[in-house]
Design an enzyme around this catalytic site. Sequence first.
Site, PDB file in Angstrom:
ATOM      1  N   HIS A  69      54.245  30.758  45.488  1.00 10.90           N
ATOM      2  CA  HIS A  69      53.015  31.492  45.155  1.00 10.90           C
ATOM      3  C   HIS A  69      53.286  32.978  45.401  1.00 10.90           C
ATOM      4  O   HIS A  69      53.234  33.422  46.541  1.00 10.90           O
ATOM      5  CB  HIS A  69      51.857  31.038  46.049  1.00 10.90           C
ATOM      6  CG  HIS A  69      51.499  29.590  45.903  1.00 10.90           C
ATOM      7  ND1 HIS A  69      50.526  29.156  45.030  1.00 10.90           N
ATOM      8  CD2 HIS A  69      51.979  28.474  46.511  1.00 10.90           C
ATOM      9  CE1 HIS A  69      50.412  27.826  45.120  1.00 10.90           C
ATOM     10  NE2 HIS A  69      51.293  27.393  46.005  1.00 10.90           N
ATOM     11  N   ASN A 101      47.786  29.676  40.325  1.00 14.06           N
ATOM     12  CA  ASN A 101      46.495  29.996  40.956  1.00 14.06           C
ATOM     13  C   ASN A 101      46.442  31.456  41.406  1.00 14.06           C
ATOM     14  O   ASN A 101      46.410  31.770  42.584  1.00 14.06           O
ATOM     15  CB  ASN A 101      46.202  29.047  42.127  1.00 14.06           C
ATOM     16  CG  ASN A 101      47.295  29.001  43.169  1.00 14.06           C
ATOM     17  OD1 ASN A 101      48.470  29.166  42.859  1.00 14.06           O
ATOM     18  ND2 ASN A 101      46.914  28.810  44.413  1.00 14.06           N
ATOM     19  N   ASP A 324      56.899  26.015  48.868  1.00 13.13           N
ATOM     20  CA  ASP A 324      55.456  26.297  48.859  1.00 13.13           C
ATOM     21  C   ASP A 324      55.190  27.638  49.555  1.00 13.13           C
ATOM     22  O   ASP A 324      54.230  27.787  50.305  1.00 13.13           O
ATOM     23  CB  ASP A 324      54.648  25.161  49.502  1.00 13.13           C
ATOM     24  CG  ASP A 324      53.176  25.181  49.067  1.00 13.13           C
ATOM     25  OD1 ASP A 324      52.791  26.066  48.276  1.00 13.13           O
ATOM     26  OD2 ASP A 324      52.419  24.313  49.529  1.00 13.13           O
TER      27      ASP A 324
HETATM   28 ZN    ZN Z   1      51.429  25.395  46.595  1.00  9.00          ZN
END
Ligand code: ZN
Length: 486
Positions: A69, A101, A324
């Site tokens: 991200h 996102n 992540d």
């Molecule tokens: Zn994630």
Amino acid sequence: MTKEPYDLLIKNAVYFAENQLRQGHILVRQGKIDCILTSDSDITQVMADSVIDGTGLVVFPGFIDSHVHFRDPGATAKEDFFTGSCAAAAGGFTTVCDMPNVTPCTCTAETLMAKIADAEKKSLVDFGFYGAAGFGNFDQLAAMDKIGITGFKTFLQPGPKGQEENFSGLVAYDDGELWRLMNETAKIGTRHFFHCENYKIIEKMAAYLHEIGEEGYNFHYQSRPNIAEVQSIATVLQFARVTGQKVGICHISTAEGCELVKKAKAAGMDVVGETCFHYLVYSHAAIDTYGPFAKCNPPLRSQEDVDGLWAYIADGTIDMIGSDHAPHQYEEKLVGMEKEIWKAPSGIPSIETFIPTMLNQVAKGKLTPEQLVGLVSEHTAKVFGLYPRKGCIAPGSDGDFTIIDFNRETVIDITKMYTKGRKNNVMFDGVKVQGRVCYTIVRGNIVMENGVVATQEKGWGSYIYREKEDNRAYAEEKDDYHHNRR
Ligand SMILES: [Zn+2]
């Protein structure tokens, strides 16, 4: 031998190919592996812009982070694509796959193209993008797919308060929306990835814990019990079986979740399992100690789960491991420090601690170097349709390498990190690990050497399309682009 110099020569390389350690001299030209010579006399006349002596080191195909991200666009105080890609290079990654996102959400062809154009100017490493799929953007799915997205990604929860509209193309609020959505992505067939946690269980558990005053750091993992993940995975797999859609389960944190994926695979379903390195190394005891700084979703689990996950690494249920990487501002995390952990945002900025941590697991004998190649490079490239361009050391593949010194001990020092979220990495600071990433090389270009990132290579990284018949034209255009930049 032509007179034009090669981009790069890695001489005396011990490298991985077809799951075996081999020896040779690797030559890269125009960003691709040109040839691998085995005789020492063959390289005496070779001219190369850069030369690395691989003696004592191990050369891996460039590592691919399946899950990052980088917060760009929309939250660049937390991270941007330049700093995120610097952190990737520092951590040993030649390719990253970024999640959708962000704001505006990557849920239309237009936002996707804008994000590609922007990242092409900022990134040091190659990158792929997930396209968001939600109940609100059925009309955009085919168009995003044509631009070669890594896969579709959906969160099974409502959008965050106040941002429902931005994230309507990212979320499926209930089973009805999920069912309709999976019928739509199944028509396209490109793999559909999920953040699996049943938010209704989480919502009710959180309310209950507040009610009984159970509001310590353990609030975080008690409000997100194993069953929230397991139940959600079960639903996705059930819908996948009926729709025939290929799916991927992101960041599996429970042994029981892995077992469901294992059974689905055994039944012939096309499902990919991803976990993150922190679920393999840290239990929720880290949350008890570090509070918001160990807070991520799904949460760190019991020691039983940590131990349990390794069996699914060993048997191949887990196809790939991601970081992540999820940076936030230090001040945002601090809000959860004095109790009230629920107020701190979730996520650990872990792209620079991922590989050192896994190298240490190799040193401890929990993982073989061959398994590591699969989990962070070869399988990942195959899942995303990038193999053998990525994830492979062979003539014709991209000159992407991660070079490791297994004999060197490193102490993780968060002050030396490139991520904007470095201060949040308190749980890793000062940890001693065996093994070090010495070089990160993207298409023949050294973007990191001994911990120092070549920040002047900003913009070297390029968008990597997923290989598919109907976006081949786009692919060729991108190849010309690479060659013209040399
Ligand atoms: Zn994630």
